[in-house]
Design a protein around this motif. Structure first.
Motif, short mmCIF file in Angstrom:
data_model
loop_
_atom_site.label_atom_id
_atom_site.label_comp_id
_atom_site.label_asym_id
_atom_site.label_seq_id
_atom_site.Cartn_x
_atom_site.Cartn_y
_atom_site.Cartn_z
N VAL A 108 0.86 -1.19 0.00
CA VAL A 108 0.00 0.00 0.00
C VAL A 108 0.89 1.24 0.00
CG1 VAL A 108 -1.90 -1.15 1.22
CG2 VAL A 108 -0.22 0.17 2.53
N ASP A 109 0.34 2.38 -0.41
CA ASP A 109 1.12 3.61 -0.38
C ASP A 109 1.26 4.10 1.07
OD1 ASP A 109 -1.08 5.64 0.24
OD2 ASP A 109 -1.87 4.74 -1.60
N HIS A 110 2.20 5.03 1.27
CA HIS A 110 2.51 5.52 2.62
C HIS A 110 1.28 6.14 3.29
CE1 HIS A 110 5.14 6.73 5.88
NE2 HIS A 110 4.58 7.93 5.84
N GLU A 111 0.52 6.92 2.56
CA GLU A 111 -0.66 7.58 3.13
C GLU A 111 -1.67 6.54 3.65
OE1 GLU A 111 -4.30 10.22 1.39
OE2 GLU A 111 -2.28 10.84 0.78
N THR A 112 -1.88 5.50 2.88
CA THR A 112 -2.81 4.44 3.31
C THR A 112 -2.26 3.72 4.52
OG1 THR A 112 -3.60 4.16 1.04
CG2 THR A 112 -4.00 2.33 2.56
N ALA A 113 -0.96 3.45 4.53
CA ALA A 113 -0.34 2.79 5.67
C ALA A 113 -0.50 3.63 6.94
CB ALA A 113 1.14 2.53 5.39
N VAL A 114 -0.30 4.94 6.84
CA VAL A 114 -0.47 5.83 7.99
C VAL A 114 -1.90 5.76 8.50
CG1 VAL A 114 -0.50 8.26 8.70
CG2 VAL A 114 1.45 7.36 7.41
N LYS A 115 -2.85 5.79 7.60
CA LYS A 115 -4.27 5.71 7.97
C LYS A 115 -4.55 4.41 8.72
CE LYS A 115 -8.77 5.44 5.70
NZ LYS A 115 -9.45 5.42 4.40
N LEU A 116 -4.02 3.30 8.23
CA LEU A 116 -4.23 2.01 8.89
C LEU A 116 -3.58 1.97 10.26
CD1 LEU A 116 -3.74 -0.42 5.88
CD2 LEU A 116 -5.89 0.11 7.07
N VAL A 117 -2.36 2.49 10.37
CA VAL A 117 -1.64 2.49 11.64
C VAL A 117 -2.37 3.37 12.67
CG1 VAL A 117 0.51 3.23 12.78
CG2 VAL A 117 0.59 1.89 10.66
N GLU A 118 -2.86 4.51 12.25
CA GLU A 118 -3.61 5.38 13.17
C GLU A 118 -4.89 4.68 13.65
OE1 GLU A 118 -4.03 8.96 10.90
OE2 GLU A 118 -2.05 9.70 11.50
N GLY A 119 -5.56 3.98 12.74
CA GLY A 119 -6.75 3.23 13.11
C GLY A 119 -6.43 2.10 14.08
N ALA A 120 -5.33 1.41 13.83
CA ALA A 120 -4.91 0.33 14.72
C ALA A 120 -4.59 0.87 16.11
CB ALA A 120 -3.70 -0.40 14.14
N HIS A 121 -3.96 2.04 16.17
CA HIS A 121 -3.60 2.64 17.45
C HIS A 121 -4.85 3.01 18.25
CE1 HIS A 121 -0.79 4.23 20.28
NE2 HIS A 121 -1.10 5.49 20.08
N GLU A 122 -5.93 3.32 17.57
CA GLU A 122 -7.20 3.60 18.25
C GLU A 122 -7.85 2.32 18.76
OE1 GLU A 122 -8.64 6.54 19.12
OE2 GLU A 122 -6.70 7.33 18.46
N GLN A 123 -7.68 1.21 18.06
CA GLN A 123 -8.37 -0.04 18.38
C GLN A 123 -7.59 -1.02 19.24
OE1 GLN A 123 -11.59 -0.64 17.65
NE2 GLN A 123 -11.62 1.45 16.88
N CYS A 124 -6.28 -1.02 19.15
CA CYS A 124 -5.46 -2.00 19.85
C CYS A 124 -5.66 -1.89 21.37
CB CYS A 124 -3.98 -1.78 19.51
SG CYS A 124 -2.86 -2.83 20.45
N PRO A 125 -5.98 -2.99 22.04
CA PRO A 125 -6.16 -2.94 23.50
C PRO A 125 -4.92 -2.46 24.26
CG PRO A 125 -7.12 -4.95 22.63
CD PRO A 125 -6.36 -4.30 21.49
N TYR A 126 -3.73 -2.81 23.79
CA TYR A 126 -2.51 -2.31 24.45
C TYR A 126 -2.40 -0.80 24.28
CZ TYR A 126 -0.22 -6.77 25.60
OH TYR A 126 0.12 -7.98 26.15
N SER A 127 -2.68 -0.30 23.09
CA SER A 127 -2.63 1.14 22.85
C SER A 127 -3.64 1.86 23.73
CB SER A 127 -2.91 1.45 21.38
OG SER A 127 -1.86 1.00 20.56
N ARG A 128 -4.83 1.29 23.83
CA ARG A 128 -5.87 1.91 24.66
C ARG A 128 -5.45 1.91 26.12
NH1 ARG A 128 -11.59 1.16 22.09
NH2 ARG A 128 -12.13 1.66 24.23
N ALA A 129 -4.85 0.81 26.57
CA ALA A 129 -4.45 0.70 27.98
C ALA A 129 -3.31 1.65 28.34
CB ALA A 129 -4.04 -0.74 28.29
#
Length: 141
Positions: A108-129
């Motif tokens: 995927v392009d960098h912009e799409t990767a950033v979007k996915l990583v930001e979404g994962a950071h919102e959803q990941c239980p470790y990130s939330r904790a």
């Protein structure tokens, strides 16, 4: 504070002897020796340490990353997450940890990767904790 509404899984791990002991789970799958790293005044050794165990954050984050990609119907060619856990003194004189997450989303392009990583950071239980408690740096490769 977040409260679990529907428990899906539970595990128990007991630590004996702190940084120079062992950890074991209630099931027979996990028993690891713990050794204080030389950098922290220990003898080092063949055991693991709490920081290495916390770096398992990478597996949870990678799972969240793939979940977000599925939810957004974004196809990729694979993902990799590497967690580097830092241990050291903090402002109040105590000790703390920080985490750097190096994330690779293939195909995927960098912009799409950033979007996915930001979404994962919102959803990941470790990130939330850890949100607001420790510094987590995201590095999209």
């Amino acid at each position: 504070m977040m409260t679990i509404q529907q428990k899906m899984y539970e595990t128990t791990v007991k630590a004996v002897g702190g940084r120079d002991g062992y950890v074991e789970s209630s099931s027979p799958e996990l028993r690891l020796n713990i050794d204080t790293p030389k950098e922290m005044g220990g003898a080092g050794g063949a055991g693991t340490n709490p920081e290495q165990l916390f770096a398992g954050y990478s597996a949870c984050f990678d799972s969240a990353l793939n979940m977000v990609a599925r939810m957004q119907r974004i196809k990729h060619e694979g993902t990799e997450v590497t967690a580097t856990v830092n241990f050291g003194k903090v402002e109040d004189g105590g000790f703390g940890i920080g985490v750097n997450l190096d994330v690779l989303v293939k195909g995927v392009d960098h912009e799409t990767a950033v979007k996915l990583v930001e979404g994962a950071h919102e959803q990941c239980p470790y990130s939330r904790a850890t949100r607001g408690n420790i510094e987590v740096k995201l590095n999209v490769l």
